[in-house]
Design an enzyme around this catalytic site. Sequence first.
Site, PDB file in Angstrom:
ATOM      1  N   SER A  51       1.796   7.844   2.620  1.00 46.64           N
ATOM      2  CA  SER A  51       2.057   6.208   2.243  1.00 46.64           C
ATOM      3  C   SER A  51       2.482   5.836   0.140  1.00 46.64           C
ATOM      4  CB  SER A  51       0.539   5.205   2.871  1.00 46.64           C
ATOM      5  OG  SER A  51       0.356   5.888   3.765  1.00 46.64           O
ATOM      6  N   LYS A  98       4.280  -0.136   6.614  1.00 40.38           N
ATOM      7  CA  LYS A  98       2.784   0.721   6.301  1.00 40.38           C
ATOM      8  C   LYS A  98       2.413   0.172   4.833  1.00 40.38           C
ATOM      9  CE  LYS A  98      -0.640   3.260   5.991  1.00 40.38           C
ATOM     10  NZ  LYS A  98      -0.947   4.565   5.600  1.00 40.38           N
ATOM     11  N   LYS A 121      -4.681   1.398  -4.333  1.00 37.56           N
ATOM     12  CA  LYS A 121      -2.863   1.926  -4.143  1.00 37.56           C
ATOM     13  C   LYS A 121      -2.131   1.468  -3.491  1.00 37.56           C
ATOM     14  CE  LYS A 121      -2.383   4.983  -2.571  1.00 37.56           C
ATOM     15  NZ  LYS A 121      -0.881   5.705  -0.615  1.00 37.56           N
TER      16      LYS A 121
END
Length: 276
Positions: free
Chosen positions: A80, A154, A222
């Site tokens: 990701s 995502k 994150k």
Amino acid sequence: MAKNLLKAGFPVTVWNRSKAKAEALVAFGAGLAETPEEAVSAADVVITMLSDGPAVADFLFAHGAAEKIRRGATVVDMSSIRPAEARDHAERLSALGIYHIDAPVSGGTRGAEAGSLAIMAGGEAERFEPLASLFSAMGRAILLGPAGSGQLAKLANQAIVAITIGAVAEATLMVREGGIDPAAFRAVLQGGFADSVILQQHGKRMQEGDFVPGGRSAFQLKDLENVLSECRDMGLTLPLTALQRDRFADLVGRLDGGDLDHSALFLQLLDSNHRS
């Protein structure tokens, strides 16, 4: 994910910075590479699953793994990372004659084990379609657009996850403090409009105080930072996502919860309400 590829009959060579993690797959039929270069040199498809964009770039380019990948092979990055990073990696690999698909996943460790991951892909259709059987061993893949599209999807997924975790935490605390068993609350909502995997799985974790990581809070933070960065570039403001970013930053920073499951946002809510 590697086990499911092996079960499906794919030959798999594995490498990990922590060698013991790769060694654990040998008993299931994987070949063990001593170096990244050895892992990629004979592969038609190279799958990366790393912590963030800089880690992917370091693996591919700083340490020279990309130079050892055969021309015409495809790199499938299931990490990701930011969409811009995915586009940059695709461009740099293309210059070497290597194809690239960004294919981050959702579903956590349970989805990985069950082979039921949601796989969000970006890249060229003519490179994605021949990989259908490979993706199907790990879950359900859909090509969403050109390079970076999988990573953008995502990020949107992670915004939904974070906001839903926050809502489930608040609902769990409210019913608990009001004298309702949270397990009964989850049961009565099954099949209703508010039901979700997050409610059932993470609501249970919150009730039981089980925050052994499936998806680490540090990675959730994150991802939320990346969501907001991407949206700033688009000229967008996402107030709910920004609020959840701040709450996860508090959990990871002040409460030292970065290594806990992202459902541990419940602990941040308890702390802000002076509850335990």
